[in-house]
Design an enzyme around this catalytic site. Structure first.
Site, PDB file in Angstrom:
ATOM      1  CE  LYS A  46     -13.520  -6.820   2.455  1.00  0.00           C
ATOM      2  NZ  LYS A  46     -12.503  -6.041   1.724  1.00  0.00           N
ATOM      3  CG  HIS A  94      -1.914  -1.022   1.358  1.00  0.00           C
ATOM      4  ND1 HIS A  94      -2.125  -1.764   2.502  1.00  0.00           N
ATOM      5  CD2 HIS A  94      -2.818  -1.489   0.458  1.00  0.00           C
ATOM      6  CE1 HIS A  94      -3.110  -2.616   2.313  1.00  0.00           C
ATOM      7  NE2 HIS A  94      -3.544  -2.486   1.079  1.00  0.00           N
ATOM      8  CB  SER A 127      -4.384  -6.444   4.370  1.00  0.00           C
ATOM      9  OG  SER A 127      -3.922  -5.179   4.007  1.00  0.00           O
ATOM     10  NE  ARG A 187      -2.641  -7.416  -4.233  1.00  0.00           N
ATOM     11  CZ  ARG A 187      -3.457  -7.515  -3.213  1.00  0.00           C
ATOM     12  NH1 ARG A 187      -3.010  -7.898  -2.059  1.00  0.00           N
ATOM     13  NH2 ARG A 187      -4.736  -7.258  -3.360  1.00  0.00           N
TER      14      ARG A 187
HETATM   15  P1  ADP Z   1      -9.691  -3.898  -0.568  1.00  0.00           P
HETATM   16  O1  ADP Z   1     -10.325  -4.661   0.537  1.00  0.00           O
HETATM   17  O2  ADP Z   1     -10.505  -2.731  -1.049  1.00  0.00           O
HETATM   18  O3  ADP Z   1      -9.125  -4.696  -1.721  1.00  0.00           O
HETATM   19  P2  ADP Z   1      -6.983  -3.555   0.393  1.00  0.00           P
HETATM   20  O4  ADP Z   1      -6.591  -2.770   1.589  1.00  0.00           O
HETATM   21  O5  ADP Z   1      -6.745  -5.014   0.430  1.00  0.00           O
HETATM   22  O6  ADP Z   1      -8.489  -3.169   0.151  1.00  0.00           O
HETATM   23  O7  ADP Z   1      -6.260  -2.958  -0.900  1.00  0.00           O
HETATM   24  C1  ADP Z   1      -6.452  -1.628  -1.289  1.00  0.00           C
HETATM   25  C2  ADP Z   1      -5.855  -1.427  -2.665  1.00  0.00           C
HETATM   26  O8  ADP Z   1      -4.447  -1.607  -2.607  1.00  0.00           O
HETATM   27  C3  ADP Z   1      -6.350  -2.405  -3.732  1.00  0.00           C
HETATM   28  O9  ADP Z   1      -6.403  -1.728  -4.971  1.00  0.00           O
HETATM   29  C4  ADP Z   1      -5.278  -3.455  -3.771  1.00  0.00           C
HETATM   30  O10 ADP Z   1      -5.205  -4.090  -5.046  1.00  0.00           O
HETATM   31  C5  ADP Z   1      -4.057  -2.599  -3.526  1.00  0.00           C
HETATM   32  N1  ADP Z   1      -2.961  -3.394  -2.950  1.00  0.00           N
HETATM   33  C6  ADP Z   1      -2.983  -4.167  -1.868  1.00  0.00           C
HETATM   34  N2  ADP Z   1      -1.791  -4.764  -1.652  1.00  0.00           N
HETATM   35  C7  ADP Z   1      -0.986  -4.342  -2.666  1.00  0.00           C
HETATM   36  C8  ADP Z   1       0.357  -4.619  -3.053  1.00  0.00           C
HETATM   37  N3  ADP Z   1       1.121  -5.465  -2.357  1.00  0.00           N
HETATM   38  N4  ADP Z   1       0.838  -4.024  -4.163  1.00  0.00           N
HETATM   39  C9  ADP Z   1       0.048  -3.195  -4.882  1.00  0.00           C
HETATM   40  N5  ADP Z   1      -1.227  -2.905  -4.592  1.00  0.00           N
HETATM   41  C10 ADP Z   1      -1.749  -3.473  -3.500  1.00  0.00           C
END
Ligand code: ADP
Length: 163
Positions: A42, A18, A129, A91
């Site tokens: 969630k 992130h 996450s 990703r």
């Molecule tokens: P959500 O539950 O909305 O997917 P996340 O917190 O998991 O929320 O992710 C928020 C955003 O960050 C999403 O667009 C996700 O694809 C991106 N993201 C999460 N981890 C990574 C990573 N390791 N590299 C690039 N983008 C990421």
């Protein structure tokens, strides 16, 4: 006109993936609104307020980054904020299907809504996450996957001694 994008997500917790998207997003946009989705379906590990504190701690004071949270539909939040550009990270191919559906559904709901995707950095493609939470819950070492302040909080909570 100064450009602003909303970077929405669960951020439960913020990872280095992130943070990389935030830093790279700041190269393209003048301002970023990191918007924490409060999704009651969630079961979060960290409350919205805790997540906000962790993001603030990792980003540090930066007038170009605002941290906010929202309930309900992202398009409604975007409309309220008057910012119709969304930043999302990608990703793997597995993210694509969902993000493609989401982007199109959001544009269906709000016609001038635009989603900008950034490919993950090669060091971050395996960081999510979800996995961080799982590894942390079983006492695994998540250093290197999350910012130092997030690591400290996870270690405190899960009683893992810091090296
Ligand atoms: P959500 O539950 O909305 O997917 P996340 O917190 O998991 O929320 O992710 C928020 C955003 O960050 C999403 O667009 C996700 O694809 C991106 N993201 C999460 N981890 C990574 C990573 N390791 N590299 C690039 N983008 C990421």
């Amino acid at each position: 006109m100064a450009s602003t994008a909303i970077y929405p997500g669960s951020f439960d917790p913020l990872t280095n993936g992130h943070l990389s998207i935030i830093n790279r997003g700041l190269v393209i946009f003048d301002r970023l609104v990191v918007a924490i989705a409060n999704n009651p379906n969630k079961k979060p590990l960290f409350t919205v307020e805790e997540r906000r504190g962790l993001i603030q701690g990792a980003v540090g004071p930066n007038p170009r980054v605002e941290i906010d949270s929202f309930d309900g539909l992202l398009v409604d939040y975007a409309r309220k904020r008057g910012t119709h550009t969304i930043l999302r990270g990608l990703r793997a191919v597995s993210d694509f299907e969902y993000e493609f559906q989401l982007a199109n559904m959001n544009r269906h709901l709000l016609p001038d809504f635009e989603t900008v995707f950034m490919m993950t950095g090669e060091d971050y493609f395996y960081i999510s996450s979800n996995l961080v939470r799982e590894v942390a819950l079983f006492g695994g070492d998540v250093s290197g996957l999350v910012p130092a302040n997030v690591y400290a909080e996870i270690s405190r909570r899960f009683q893992r001694k810091q090296p």
